[in-house]
Motif scaffolding. Structure first.
Motif, PDB file in Angstrom:
ATOM      1  N   UNK A  42       0.843  -1.189   0.000  1.00  0.00           N
ATOM      2  CA  UNK A  42       0.000   0.000   0.000  1.00  0.00           C
ATOM      3  C   UNK A  42       0.881   1.242   0.000  1.00  0.00           C
ATOM      4  N   UNK A  43       0.830   2.012  -1.087  1.00  0.00           N
ATOM      5  CA  UNK A  43       1.634   3.231  -1.182  1.00  0.00           C
ATOM      6  C   UNK A  43       1.154   4.250  -0.151  1.00  0.00           C
ATOM      7  N   UNK A  48       2.746  12.006  -4.329  1.00  0.00           N
ATOM      8  CA  UNK A  48       4.154  12.308  -4.594  1.00  0.00           C
ATOM      9  C   UNK A  48       4.748  11.299  -5.576  1.00  0.00           C
ATOM     10  N   UNK A  49       4.516  10.015  -5.354  1.00  0.00           N
ATOM     11  CA  UNK A  49       5.087   8.987  -6.212  1.00  0.00           C
ATOM     12  C   UNK A  49       4.438   9.006  -7.593  1.00  0.00           C
ATOM     13  N   UNK A  50       3.134   9.264  -7.654  1.00  0.00           N
ATOM     14  CA  UNK A  50       2.457   9.347  -8.945  1.00  0.00           C
ATOM     15  C   UNK A  50       3.021  10.483  -9.789  1.00  0.00           C
ATOM     16  N   UNK A  51       3.282  11.613  -9.158  1.00  0.00           N
ATOM     17  CA  UNK A  51       3.869  12.754  -9.867  1.00  0.00           C
ATOM     18  C   UNK A  51       5.262  12.415 -10.375  1.00  0.00           C
ATOM     19  N   UNK A  77      13.208   7.651  -8.672  1.00  0.00           N
ATOM     20  CA  UNK A  77      11.860   7.109  -8.484  1.00  0.00           C
ATOM     21  C   UNK A  77      11.907   5.790  -7.716  1.00  0.00           C
ATOM     22  N   UNK A  78      12.817   4.893  -8.122  1.00  0.00           N
ATOM     23  CA  UNK A  78      12.914   3.603  -7.460  1.00  0.00           C
ATOM     24  C   UNK A  78      13.285   3.754  -5.979  1.00  0.00           C
ATOM     25  N   UNK A  79      14.191   4.668  -5.699  1.00  0.00           N
ATOM     26  CA  UNK A  79      14.587   4.902  -4.314  1.00  0.00           C
ATOM     27  C   UNK A  79      13.446   5.520  -3.513  1.00  0.00           C
ATOM     28  N   UNK A  80      12.650   6.344  -4.162  1.00  0.00           N
ATOM     29  CA  UNK A  80      11.492   6.938  -3.481  1.00  0.00           C
ATOM     30  C   UNK A  80      10.475   5.860  -3.125  1.00  0.00           C
ATOM     31  N   UNK A 152       2.127  18.161  -3.054  1.00  0.00           N
ATOM     32  CA  UNK A 152       1.922  16.901  -3.770  1.00  0.00           C
ATOM     33  C   UNK A 152       0.550  16.878  -4.441  1.00  0.00           C
ATOM     34  N   UNK A 153      -0.460  17.371  -3.731  1.00  0.00           N
ATOM     35  CA  UNK A 153      -1.806  17.443  -4.305  1.00  0.00           C
ATOM     36  C   UNK A 153      -1.812  18.395  -5.491  1.00  0.00           C
ATOM     37  N   UNK A 154      -1.173  19.555  -5.328  1.00  0.00           N
ATOM     38  CA  UNK A 154      -1.128  20.552  -6.396  1.00  0.00           C
ATOM     39  C   UNK A 154      -0.433  20.014  -7.640  1.00  0.00           C
ATOM     40  N   UNK A 155       0.686  19.313  -7.469  1.00  0.00           N
ATOM     41  CA  UNK A 155       1.413  18.755  -8.613  1.00  0.00           C
ATOM     42  C   UNK A 155       0.542  17.759  -9.366  1.00  0.00           C
ATOM     43  N   UNK A 156      -0.178  16.928  -8.637  1.00  0.00           N
ATOM     44  CA  UNK A 156      -1.059  15.971  -9.284  1.00  0.00           C
ATOM     45  C   UNK A 156      -2.151  16.659 -10.089  1.00  0.00           C
TER      46      UNK A 156
END
Length: 215
Positions: A42-43, A48-51, A77-80, A152-156
């Motif tokens: 479960x992410x 943040x990760x989707x962006x 991305x992988x490290x995140x 994070x919400x804004x970026x999405x």
């Protein structure tokens, strides 16, 4: 559909092995030097990760003279994802229940005028203790955590909608467009319009190339 395959060696690691390593600083340090991609989990920080996924795909599809930039983005991305996964395990095995409760409540009340003192008052705790608790659990101050969740919400929304900036500021719980613009530029190094335009330019360019290649 885009896929990402590792160039380096890979191996399967039992879930319990990773979970046990959380309790041992040496084992955790050794595992943390690798990218750990769980088959299912479960992410925690989905926005943040989707962006980051969208940004990475844009770089992969771009026409660069070197693979270094896309490779760097993929690694980041992988490290995140690894960090998100390990953090989730940490919370399952060692998290302070009160810290988890506070952070979950904070995440669900971004529409409120949140402050550390406000959080402390809500949970009837000392605000200095709340500050230390959040810092220990997330590595960020409470104010930085609140800001990061809103950004994070804004970026999405910038990448997935055509909403005007004022509405994005409102839906990301900034309530003040000018404050939103200042925070976005300071944290991401570009304005929301530049951020969105970069995505659209790259997307349209690569979409055109794809259609032309199919003719």
């Amino acid at each position: 559909m885009d896929s990402i395959f590792p160039k380096d060696s890979e191996e399967r690691v039992a879930y319990q092995h990773v979970a046990d390593a959380i309790r041992d600083r040496y084992d955790l340090g050794r595992l943390a030097n690798n990218v750990i991609l769980p088959q299912y989990y479960q992410i925690r920080e989905f926005n943040r990760i989707n962006t980051m996924c969208l940004q990475t795909l844009l770089l992969i599809r771009g026409n660069y003279y070197t693979e270094a930039l896309p490779s760097y983005a993929i690694t980041e991305l992988m490290l995140e994802i690894t960090n998100d996964f390990i953090t989730g395990l940490h919370h399952l095995t060692r998290a302070n229940p009160k810290a988890t409760e506070i952070i979950d409540w904070l995440s669900s009340h971004l529409d409120a005028d949140l402050t550390v003192r406000g959080l402390a008052d809500h949970f009837e705790m000392n605000y200095r203790y709340v500050s230390r608790l959040i810092k220990k659990e997330t590595g960020m101050t409470a104010s930085r955590l609140i800001l990061q969740k809103k950004l994070d919400i804004a970026c999405g929304l910038l990448l997935k909608s055509n909403l005007p900036l004022k509405l994005i500021a409102d839906q990301a719980y900034f309530n003040d467009e000018k404050y939103f613009l200042r925070c976005f530029k300071k944290q991401l190094g570009q304005t929301p319009t530049q951020y969105r335009q970069q995505y659209m330019d790259d997307f349209l360019l690569n979409d055109t190339r794809t259609r032309e290649a199919r003719r």
